[in-house]
Design an enzyme around this catalytic site. Structure first.
Site: not given
Ligand code: LLP
Length: 435
Positions: A349-350, A279
Site C-alpha cells: 500500500c504505497e 567485490p
Molecule cells: N566493501 C565495503 C567496505 C563495502 O561497504 C561494500 C559495500 C563492499 C565492499 C561491496 O561493494 P560492492 O562490490 O557490492 O559494490 N545496498 C546498495 C549497495 C550498498 C553497498 C554497501 N557497501 C545497493 O543495493 O545498491
C-alpha cells in the site's frame, strides 16, 4: 554474462525452467545460478592473476550460506560487517584467516568475536573504535591485526546513498590524519598495524575515482612505511558496478573486472603489498533473479499496471534508490509479438512499491511469470516483512538440479515470535492513562 537464458521459448536458470521452480517452490522466490556465481568469481580472480591478491567476497551483497559456500569452494575469503555476517562466513566454511571485518559501528562484542575467531584483519574506522579494540584485544591477551579505513575524499560518481569516500560520509578516517592515527596505533597495546583500507562506494561504472583513490593510497603506504610501519596489506574495497539495463546481454557495457584490474595493476602493481579486494555486486548481482507471478493486470486511467506478487519489501532497490532492474517475461515473446507498456508494481500500500514504469512486456495474464533481473546482490539481504509479507525463499540452481537454500518464512513463524503480555487482557487501562 549470466546463465538466465531462453530455451524452447522459456526462461531457464542454467538447465532448469524457471516455471518448474515456481511450480515447486511458489512465488515470489529468489533464484541464484551457481554457474554464474562461479563464472563471475573466476573472471574477477583471473583479472588479478599474477598480483598477490586475496578476494574477500562482500557477504553483505548476498549472505545466503550456500552462496557464500559456492564462492568459498572457489577460494574466496569474506568481507564481513557484523557479527552475524562473520558467523555466516565461518558457518559456510570460509577460514577466519581469509576474513576481513569492516564497518563503522562494531561493538565490543563483535570485536571480541572477530578476535576470538582469528580474522585476517579488522578495518578500523574511527579513533574511538581504535581505543576500544585495543582494550578488547589487550584484555583477551591477543594482538589485533588492524588496518585503518582511510577516507580519501574522492567522489565515486555513483548514487548518493552508496557513495562512501567523501569527507562528508561517515566512513573511514580522513586521509590527512593517516600519520597521526598510525602513530597512535603504535602506542596502543594489543594492536598491530599491518594494513591500510579504502572503499569509496558501490556500483562504480567509472574507473577514474578508483585511480584517484588508489593513487592516494599508494602515497600513504609509502609514507607509513617511511615512518617505520610494516604495511603488508592494502585493502581496496569493492564497488565495481554491473550492467543493470543490459543484464543478460553478453556485450559488456560497463567496465568489467579486467578494466578495474588494469587500473589496480597500473597504480599499485609494484607496491609489494598483498592486495585485498572486496567485490560483492559484481559477483552476485547478475547471478540472481526474483521470480514473481502476475496477480492482476489493471487498466488504470492513464496506464496499464501489471500487479505482481513480489513487492518492495522483497526487493527494495527500485523504491530505495530508484534503481533500474530489467523485467523479463518467463515465456519468451514470439517473434513479432506486439508489446504493451506497463508499470510493474507490487501489492504493498504505497505508490513507491513499483518495480518499473512503462516497461515493454508481452501482454500479460494473471498467473504469468516474470523475473526481476540482477537481483542476486542487495536483494534478499535487504528484504523486510512489511505488510506482514514474510521473507521469501531462495533457490540455488546447479545445472539441471535445484535446491531450496532458504525456506519460505511463514506468517505463523513470525507470529510465533510475538507474545501477548499477560497483563494485556487482565484489565482495561486505568482511566486517565490513555490520551
Ligand atoms: N566493501 C565495503 C567496505 C563495502 O561497504 C561494500 C559495500 C563492499 C565492499 C561491496 O561493494 P560492492 O562490490 O557490492 O559494490 N545496498 C546498495 C549497495 C550498498 C553497498 C554497501 N557497501 C545497493 O543495493 O545498491
Amino acid at each position: 554474462m549470466d546463465h538466465f537464458t531462453y530455451r524452447d521459448g522459456a526462461l531457464h536458470a542454467e538447465d532448469v525452467p524457471l516455471a518448474d521452480i515456481a511450480a515447486a517452490v511458489g512465488t515470489p522466490v529468489y533464484v541464484y545460478s551457481r554457474a554464474t556465481l562461479a563464472r563471475h568469481y573466476r573472471v574477477f580472480a583471473d583479472a588479478f592473476a599474477g598480483l598477490d591478491a586475496t578476494i574477500c567476497y562482500a557477504v553483505k551483497a548476498n549472505s545466503n550460506l550456500a552462496v557464500i559456500r559456492t564462492l568459498g569452494l572457489l577460494g574466496a575469503g569474506a568481507d564481513v560487517v557484523s557479527g552475524g555476517e562473520l558467523q555466516r562466513a565461518l558457518a559456510a566454511g570460509i577460514p577466519a584467516e581469509r576474513v576481513v571485518f569492516s564497518g563503522v559501528g562494531k561493538t565490543r562484542d563483535e570485536l571480541a568475536q572477530a578476535l576470538a575467531a582469528g580474522v585476517m584483519e579488522i578495518n578500523v574506522e574511527s579513533d574511538p573504535e581504535l581505543e576500544v579494540l585495543s582494550q578488547v584485544a589487550a584484555a583477551m591477551g591477543v594482538e589485533a591485526r588492524v588496518a585503518v579505513r582511510i577516507n580519501p575524499d574522492v567522489d565515486a560518481r555513483t548514487h548518493a546513498k552508496i557513495t562512501t569516500g567523501r569527507s562528508e560520509n561517515k566512513f573511514g578516517i580522513e586521509w590527512t590524519r593517516t600519520r597521526e592515527v598510525y602513530a597512535r596505533i603504535a602506542e596502543l597495546p594489543g594492536l598491530r598495524a599491518e594494513g591500510v583500507a579504502v572503499h569509496i562506494g558501490s556500483q562504480l561504472t567509472d574507473m577514474e575515482p578508483y585511480r584517484d583513490a588508489y593513487t592516494r593510497m599508494r602515497d600513504l603506504v609509502a609514507m607509513l612505511r617511511a615512518d617505520g610501519h610494516d604495511i603488508r596489506r592494502l585493502d581496496l574495497g569493492g564497488g565495481l558496478g554491473i550492467p543493470y539495463v543490459d543484464a543478460g546481454n553478453t556485450a559488456q557495457t560497463t567496465p568489467g573486472p579486467a578494466d578495474y584490474a588494469a587500473v589496480v595493476r597500473e597504480v599499485l602493481g609494484d607496491l609489494d603489498c598483498r592486495l585485498v579486494l572486496e567485490p560483492g555486486r559484481v559477483i552476485a548481482g547478475n547471478a540472481g533473479v526474483l521470480l514473481t507471478r502476475v496477480i492482476y493486470v489493471k487498466e488504470g486511467a492513464t496506464r496499464t499496471f501489471v500487479i505482481v506478487d513480489a513487492a518492495m519489501n522483497d526487493l527494495m532497490r527500485p523504491s530505495l534508490y530508484d534503481a533500474y532492474h530489467k523485467i523479463s517475461p518467463v515465456r519468451e515473446p514470439l517473434p513479432g509479438e506486439g508489446l504493451i507498456e506497463a508499470d510493474v508494481v507490487g501489492p504493498i500500500c504505497e505508490s513507491g512499491d513499483s518495480f518499473g514504469k512503462a516497461r515493454p512486456l508481452p501482454a500479460c495474464q494473471p498467473d504469468d511469470l516474470l523475473v526481476l533481473r540482477s537481483a542476486g546482490a542487495y536483494g534478499a539481504v535487504m528484504a523486510s516483512a512489511y505488510n506482514a509479507r514474510p521473507l521469501v525463499p531462495e533457490v540455488l540452481v546447479d545445472g539441471d538440479r535445484f535446491a531450496v537454500v532458504r525456506e519460505r518464512v511463514t506468517i505463523q513463524d513470525m507470529m510465533d515470535r510475538e507474545s501477548m503480555p499477560d497483563w494485556l487482557d487482565a484489565a482495561a487501562p486505568a482511566e486517565g492513562k490513555v490520551a
